[in-house]
Design an enzyme around this catalytic site. Structure first.
Site, PDB file in Angstrom:
ATOM      1  N   CYS A  45       0.842  -1.206  -0.042  1.00 35.45           N
ATOM      2  CA  CYS A  45       0.156  -0.066  -0.031  1.00 35.45           C
ATOM      3  C   CYS A  45       0.889   1.149   0.101  1.00 35.45           C
ATOM      4  O   CYS A  45       0.449   2.358  -0.531  1.00 35.45           O
ATOM      5  CB  CYS A  45      -0.741   0.118   1.038  1.00 35.45           C
ATOM      6  SG  CYS A  45      -1.721  -1.547   1.648  1.00 35.45           S
ATOM      7  N   CYS A  48       1.524   3.805  -2.994  1.00 35.20           N
ATOM      8  CA  CYS A  48       0.400   4.951  -3.636  1.00 35.20           C
ATOM      9  C   CYS A  48       0.152   5.503  -2.418  1.00 35.20           C
ATOM     10  O   CYS A  48      -0.274   6.891  -2.501  1.00 35.20           O
ATOM     11  CB  CYS A  48      -0.465   3.893  -4.171  1.00 35.20           C
ATOM     12  SG  CYS A  48      -0.103   3.148  -5.786  1.00 35.20           S
ATOM     13  N   HIS A  49      -0.070   5.199  -1.299  1.00 38.19           N
ATOM     14  CA  HIS A  49      -0.874   5.712  -0.384  1.00 38.19           C
ATOM     15  C   HIS A  49       0.101   6.539   0.700  1.00 38.19           C
ATOM     16  O   HIS A  49      -0.279   7.363   1.766  1.00 38.19           O
ATOM     17  CB  HIS A  49      -1.589   5.071   0.511  1.00 38.19           C
ATOM     18  CG  HIS A  49      -2.940   4.404  -0.190  1.00 38.19           C
ATOM     19  ND1 HIS A  49      -4.138   5.074  -0.665  1.00 38.19           N
ATOM     20  CD2 HIS A  49      -2.850   3.149  -0.732  1.00 38.19           C
ATOM     21  CE1 HIS A  49      -4.793   4.257  -1.482  1.00 38.19           C
ATOM     22  NE2 HIS A  49      -4.049   3.233  -1.666  1.00 38.19           N
ATOM     23  N   MET A  86      -6.665   1.176  -8.033  1.00 37.01           N
ATOM     24  CA  MET A  86      -6.384   0.330  -6.760  1.00 37.01           C
ATOM     25  C   MET A  86      -6.717  -1.039  -6.872  1.00 37.01           C
ATOM     26  O   MET A  86      -7.713  -1.382  -7.626  1.00 37.01           O
ATOM     27  CB  MET A  86      -7.726   0.968  -5.807  1.00 37.01           C
ATOM     28  CG  MET A  86      -7.802  -0.073  -4.621  1.00 37.01           C
ATOM     29  SD  MET A  86      -6.407   0.080  -3.453  1.00 37.01           S
ATOM     30  CE  MET A  86      -6.784  -1.507  -2.596  1.00 37.01           C
ATOM     31  N   HIS A 329       6.020  11.823 -10.183  1.00 37.19           N
ATOM     32  CA  HIS A 329       5.995  10.394 -10.062  1.00 37.19           C
ATOM     33  C   HIS A 329       6.944   9.672 -11.384  1.00 37.19           C
ATOM     34  O   HIS A 329       8.551   9.710 -10.750  1.00 37.19           O
ATOM     35  CB  HIS A 329       4.825   9.514 -10.281  1.00 37.19           C
ATOM     36  CG  HIS A 329       4.778   8.315  -9.871  1.00 37.19           C
ATOM     37  ND1 HIS A 329       4.693   7.854  -8.682  1.00 37.19           N
ATOM     38  CD2 HIS A 329       4.600   7.028 -10.874  1.00 37.19           C
ATOM     39  CE1 HIS A 329       4.782   6.579  -8.821  1.00 37.19           C
ATOM     40  NE2 HIS A 329       4.666   5.985  -9.932  1.00 37.19           N
ATOM     41  N   HIS A 371       0.967   8.139 -16.557  1.00 37.41           N
ATOM     42  CA  HIS A 371       1.884   7.442 -15.824  1.00 37.41           C
ATOM     43  C   HIS A 371       2.737   6.863 -17.134  1.00 37.41           C
ATOM     44  O   HIS A 371       2.634   5.974 -18.144  1.00 37.41           O
ATOM     45  CB  HIS A 371       1.215   6.049 -15.309  1.00 37.41           C
ATOM     46  CG  HIS A 371       2.309   5.188 -14.848  1.00 37.41           C
ATOM     47  ND1 HIS A 371       3.021   4.135 -15.518  1.00 37.41           N
ATOM     48  CD2 HIS A 371       2.384   4.981 -13.503  1.00 37.41           C
ATOM     49  CE1 HIS A 371       3.643   3.629 -14.610  1.00 37.41           C
ATOM     50  NE2 HIS A 371       3.351   4.161 -13.280  1.00 37.41           N
TER      51      HIS A 371
HETATM   52 FE1  DHE Z   1       6.883   1.395 -10.465  1.00 33.79          FE
HETATM   53  C1  DHE Z   1       9.402   3.129 -12.333  1.00 33.79           C
HETATM   54  C2  DHE Z   1       7.076   3.975  -8.352  1.00 33.79           C
HETATM   55  C3  DHE Z   1       4.276   0.191  -8.780  1.00 33.79           C
HETATM   56  C4  DHE Z   1       7.195  -1.177 -12.210  1.00 33.79           C
HETATM   57  N1  DHE Z   1       8.038   3.292 -10.391  1.00 33.79           N
HETATM   58  C5  DHE Z   1       8.954   3.797 -11.454  1.00 33.79           C
HETATM   59  C6  DHE Z   1       9.175   5.069 -10.727  1.00 33.79           C
HETATM   60  C7  DHE Z   1       8.713   5.254  -9.497  1.00 33.79           C
HETATM   61  C8  DHE Z   1       7.836   4.321  -9.470  1.00 33.79           C
HETATM   62  C9  DHE Z   1       8.874   6.610  -8.884  1.00 33.79           C
HETATM   63  C10 DHE Z   1      10.059   6.067 -11.601  1.00 33.79           C
HETATM   64  C11 DHE Z   1      11.637   5.690 -11.367  1.00 33.79           C
HETATM   65  C12 DHE Z   1      12.620   6.350 -12.088  1.00 33.79           C
HETATM   66  O1  DHE Z   1      12.645   6.495 -13.014  1.00 33.79           O
HETATM   67  O2  DHE Z   1      13.881   6.803 -11.186  1.00 33.79           O
HETATM   68  N2  DHE Z   1       5.901   2.041  -8.905  1.00 33.79           N
HETATM   69  C13 DHE Z   1       6.154   3.225  -8.201  1.00 33.79           C
HETATM   70  C14 DHE Z   1       5.083   3.205  -7.271  1.00 33.79           C
HETATM   71  O3  DHE Z   1       5.009   4.107  -6.095  1.00 33.79           O
HETATM   72  C15 DHE Z   1       4.040   2.217  -7.140  1.00 33.79           C
HETATM   73  C16 DHE Z   1       2.758   2.943  -8.091  1.00 33.79           C
HETATM   74  C17 DHE Z   1       3.630   1.270  -6.230  1.00 33.79           C
HETATM   75  C18 DHE Z   1       4.253   0.725  -5.244  1.00 33.79           C
HETATM   76  O4  DHE Z   1       4.099   0.376  -4.001  1.00 33.79           O
HETATM   77  O5  DHE Z   1       5.586   0.524  -5.760  1.00 33.79           O
HETATM   78  C19 DHE Z   1       4.678   1.304  -8.255  1.00 33.79           C
HETATM   79  N3  DHE Z   1       5.829  -0.322 -10.568  1.00 33.79           N
HETATM   80  C20 DHE Z   1       4.867  -0.500  -9.836  1.00 33.79           C
HETATM   81  C21 DHE Z   1       4.387  -1.871 -10.031  1.00 33.79           C
HETATM   82  O6  DHE Z   1       3.469  -2.567  -9.388  1.00 33.79           O
HETATM   83  C22 DHE Z   1       5.081  -2.423 -11.274  1.00 33.79           C
HETATM   84  C23 DHE Z   1       4.176  -2.674 -12.638  1.00 33.79           C
HETATM   85  C24 DHE Z   1       5.842  -3.564 -10.895  1.00 33.79           C
HETATM   86  C25 DHE Z   1       6.627  -3.848  -9.501  1.00 33.79           C
HETATM   87  O7  DHE Z   1       7.553  -3.317  -9.566  1.00 33.79           O
HETATM   88  O8  DHE Z   1       5.787  -4.078  -8.458  1.00 33.79           O
HETATM   89  C26 DHE Z   1       6.067  -1.353 -11.383  1.00 33.79           C
HETATM   90  N4  DHE Z   1       7.890   1.204 -12.022  1.00 33.79           N
HETATM   91  C27 DHE Z   1       7.867  -0.192 -12.796  1.00 33.79           C
HETATM   92  C28 DHE Z   1       8.876  -0.139 -13.772  1.00 33.79           C
HETATM   93  C29 DHE Z   1       9.417   0.827 -13.743  1.00 33.79           C
HETATM   94  C30 DHE Z   1       8.809   1.766 -12.823  1.00 33.79           C
HETATM   95  C31 DHE Z   1       9.052  -1.557 -14.649  1.00 33.79           C
HETATM   96  C32 DHE Z   1      10.556   1.561 -14.761  1.00 33.79           C
HETATM   97  C33 DHE Z   1       9.740   1.786 -16.466  1.00 33.79           C
HETATM   98  C34 DHE Z   1      10.743   2.248 -17.322  1.00 33.79           C
HETATM   99  O9  DHE Z   1      10.978   1.692 -18.486  1.00 33.79           O
HETATM  100  O10 DHE Z   1      11.742   2.858 -16.774  1.00 33.79           O
END
Ligand code: DHE
Length: 542
Positions: A45, A48-49, A86, A329, A371
Site C-alpha cells: 500500500c 501509492c498511499h 487500486m 512520479h 503514467h
Molecule cells: Fe513502479 C518506475 C514508483 C508500482 C514497475 N515506479 C517507477 C518510478 C517510480 C515508481 C517513482 C520511476 C523511477 C525512476 O525513473 O527513477 N511504482 C512506483 C510506485 O510508487 C508504485 C505505484 C506502487 C508501489 O508500491 O511501488 C509502483 N511499478 C509498480 C508496479 O506494480 C510495477 C508494475 C511492478 C513492480 O515493480 O511491482 C512497477 N515502475 C515499474 C517499472 C518502472 C517503474 C518497470 C520503470 C519503467 C521504465 O521503463 O523505466
C-alpha cells in the site's frame, strides 16, 4: 455470491451511500497484529498511499478519512479494487479474508511512526563483494552484452540477465526484496538495481557470468536509482532516492560506498506546509552537466543536484530547487537530453524541466493519472518531435509536442489524444527502427484489459490502432506489462506477469509485423515485470 455483495458495497460507496453512520472506534489490535499489518502495508500500500498514509497517488488512509466509511467498506475495496488503479488484492488472491480483515482494522488505527536510518547504519549495510581491482578490464564474455536484457523477477527478489540474441538465461542474481527497476551506467557495463526494501545492487556485465559486485541499503523503501552520466564523471557516483526515510544518498559509482546523505524534508513548493514524508520519485542523469534531476513527490519540487563538488573537502552537493507540481512520479527525457518530462500524476499534469537553464519550462494539463514510465519519443508527420504518455485513470494516450525551436506553436501542447480500449495503462514504448507505438493495459479492471496489448502506426496514429489478446495470458491470470525493445529495435519484449503460483512468460514480438516470434518460459521466470535492454537503457532509447 461473495463477489456480488462486495461489488455492491463498492458501488454503494462510489454513489455516496456508505458512510452515513457515526464512526466506530478503531478496532483493537495486538502488537504482533500491528507489526504484521505494518509489513503488509509497506509491501502493498505505501507506494501509492504514502509511508505515513497521508495519501499521494492513492487517497489518505487514516481514521479521519476511513472511520466514517467503516471496516466493511475497506474490506470491500481491498477485495475488489477501484477503477483508477487500486488493485483488488482479494480478488487477485494476494490477500486472504483474514489478512483483509487485519488490514481493514489496521487502517482505522493510528499511524505507527516509521523508523529512520542513520548514515552510520547505511554505511554498515555496505558490502563490497568484488573490489574494483579484481574486476576485468575488458569484457570476458563472447556474448553481445550490449544486447542483454535485465529482467526484474519481482517476487523472487532477483534479476535475470537474458541474452537478447539467443534468449538464453545468462545469470540469475539475488537483489533487493520486491525488486523494482534497473538502470544502466552510461557505458552500459553496470546495471544498478533497486529493491523496494531500499537495497541497491551493482551488477557487472563484463565478467563471463554477470555478477553482483557491491550492495548497500541506503533506504528502507525505495523506487529510484541512477548513476552519474556526464563525460568525465561516468561511473563516479550513484544516487538512490528513498520513499522512506525522506532522503537520498550518493554512493561511490563503482563500489556503492555511501558518501553523502541529503534529507528531502522540505516545504510544499517552498511556501506551504512542511512535508515530513517527502518521497523521492523519478531520478534522471544529465549527460551535458554534472547533475541529477530528482523528483520530490509530496513537496511538488524538482531538485537539480550538482555532484561535481562532492570530492572537495567540506563542499556540499549543489542543489537548485524548482517549485513545480505535487505528486511527481515517473518520467523520461525528450530525445536530445535537454528536456525532462515528469508526470505529476495525481494532479493530472505533465511537468517539463529545461535542464539547460535549470528552469520549469511548462506544465501541461492532461487526462487522469498520467503514467509515462519513461514515455515514448518519435517524429510525428504533422507535429514534428513528440513524446507520449499513457494514463492509469483514463482510456487515452496523450501525445505532446516537444520541439520549441522547430514547432513553437505546438511545443508543450497536447497534439493528439489516442483512445485506448481500456483504462489502466502503465507503459508505452517505441524505437526508431519500429513503425509502431506499443501500450499495455496492466492495471485495467476490465476482464480482458490486462491480457491485451495495443499498437498504433506512428505515421498514421488516428487510423491504425490494432489491439490483441495475448494467447495464454488470461489463463495464467497474467497481466501484460512493460515493453522493451532489443538493441537494434527489431524486436520488442513484453512480460506476462502471473501470480507466483501460475506460469509467467515473456513474449518476443517482431517490431515490424507485430508477429509473435518467441516465448521465454522457464521455472526461473517468476513474476517478471520491467525489462531493461543494456543499449537502450544506457542511451535513453524510448
Ligand atoms: Fe513502479 C518506475 C514508483 C508500482 C514497475 N515506479 C517507477 C518510478 C517510480 C515508481 C517513482 C520511476 C523511477 C525512476 O525513473 O527513477 N511504482 C512506483 C510506485 O510508487 C508504485 C505505484 C506502487 C508501489 O508500491 O511501488 C509502483 N511499478 C509498480 C508496479 O506494480 C510495477 C508494475 C511492478 C513492480 O515493480 O511491482 C512497477 N515502475 C515499474 C517499472 C518502472 C517503474 C518497470 C520503470 C519503467 C521504465 O521503463 O523505466
Amino acid at each position: 455470491m461473495h463477489r456480488i455483495v462486495v461489488g455492491l458495497v463498492v458501488i454503494g460507496f462510489a454513489l455516496g451511500v456508505a458512510g452515513a453512520q457515526s464512526p466506530a472506534p478503531p478496532p483493537p489490535l495486538t502488537e504482533q497484529q500491528m507489526a504484521e499489518a505494518f509489513d503488509i502495508y509497506f509491501d502493498l500500500c505505501s507506494g501509492c498511499h504514502g509511508p505515513t498514509r497521508q495519501g499521494a497517488t492513492g487517497p489518505e488512509l487514516t481514521y479521519d478519512t476511513l472511520g466514517p466509511k467503516g471496516e466493511g467498506f475497506i474490506r470491500a475495496v481491498l477485495y475488489s479494487g477501484l477503477p483508477g488503479g487500486m488493485p483488488g488484492w482479494g480478488s487477485q488472491g494476494v490477500l486472504d479474508d483474514e489478512e483483509m480483515a487485519l488490514m481493514a482494522a489496521y487502517l482505522l488505527n493510528p499511524v505507527p511512526e516509521p523508523p529512520l536510518l542513520s548514515f552510520e547504519a547505511i554505511h554498515d549495510s555496505w558490502n563490497l563483494i568484488r573490489p574494483v581491482e579484481e574486476r576485468p578490464t575488458e569484457p570476458q564474455t563472447t556474448r553481445d552484452w550490449r544486447n542483454y536484457f535485465g529482467v526484474i523477477l519481482r517476487d523472487a527478489g532477483q534479476v535475470a540477465i537474458v541474452d537478447g540474441d539467443t534468449y538464453e538465461l545468462v545469470a540469475l542474481l539475488d537483489t533487493g526484496y520486491a525488486i523494482h527497476i534497473l538502470r544502466s551506467s552510461r557505458d552500459g557495463r553496470y546495471y544498478q538495481a533497486v529493491g523496494r526494501d531500499g537495497k541497491a545492487s551493482l551488477i557487472d556485465l563484463w565478467t563471463e557470468v554477470p555478477e553482483v559486485v557491491a550492495e548497500a541499503r541506503p533506504c528502507l523503501d525505495a523506487r529510484s536509482i541512477e548513476s552519474s552520466k556526464m563525460d568525465g564523471y561516468v561511473n563516479d557516483y550513484i544516487i538512490e532516492g528513498c520513499y522512506w526515510p525522506p532522503h537520498f544518498v550518493v554512493m561511490d559509482g563503482l563500489t556503492l560506498e555511501p558518501l553523502k546523505l541529503v534529507s528531502t524534508v522540505t516545504y510544499d513548493r517552498g511556501r506551504g506546509e512542511r512535508v515530513d514524508a517527502a518521497r523521492v520519485a523519478a531520478i534522471v542523469a544529465s549527460e551535458h552537466s554534472p547533475e541529477w534531476i530528482v523528483s520530490i513527490k509530496e513537496a511538488g519540487q524538482t531538485w537539480i543536484v550538482d555532484y561535481s563538488r562532492l570530492e572537495a573537502e567540506g563542499q556540499p552537493l549543489g542543489v537548485t530547487i524548482l517549485d513545480t507540481e505535487l505528486f511527481l512520479h515517473d518520467g523520461g527525457w525528450v530525445t536530445g537530453g535537454r528536456y525532462f518530462i515528469v508526470a505529476a500524476n495525481n494532479e493530472d499534469k505533465l511537468v517539463v524541466i529545461d535542464t539547460h537553464d535549470n528552469s520549469l519550462e511548462a506544465v501541461i494539463d492532461v487526462h487522469a493519472l498520467p503514467h509515462p514510465g519513461r514515455g515514448a519519443n518519435w517524429v510525428d508527420p504533422e507535429h514534428g518531435p513528440v513524446w507520449a504518455t499513457g494514463h492509469l485513470g483514463s482510456d487515452h494516450l496523450t501525445v505532446v509536442g516537444v520541439d520549441p525551436e522547430g514547432h513553437p506553436d505546438t511545443a508543450w501542447h497536447v497534439v493528439r489524444e489516442l483512445e485506448t480500449p481500456y483504462t489502466g495503462n502503465l507503459f508505452v514504448k517505441t524505437h526508431e527502427a519500429s513503425p509502431w507505438l506499443i501500450a499495455d493495459a496492466t492495471m485495467s479492471i476490465h476482464p480482458q484489459g490486462p491480457s491485451s496489448l495495443c499498437a498504433w502506426r506512428k505515421d498514421d496514429l488516428e487510423n491504425s490502432r490494432t489491439c490483441w489478446q495475448v494467447e495464454g495470458a488470461a489463463e495464467q491470470s497474467a497481466r501484460m506489462v512493460h515493453i522493451e525493445f532489443n538493441a537494434d529495435g527489431s524486436e520488442f519484449w513484453v512480460s506476462a506477469w502471473a501470480p507466483m503460483d501460475k506460469e509467467s512468460f515473456i513474449v518476443v514480438y517482431d517490431s515490424q509485423t507485430l508477429e509473435e516470434l518467441h516465448r521465454i518460459e522457464d521455472e526461473w521466470l517468476v513474476t517478471p515485470t520491467g525489462k531493461f535492454n543494456v543499449n537502450n537503457t544506457a542511451n535513453d532509447v524510448y
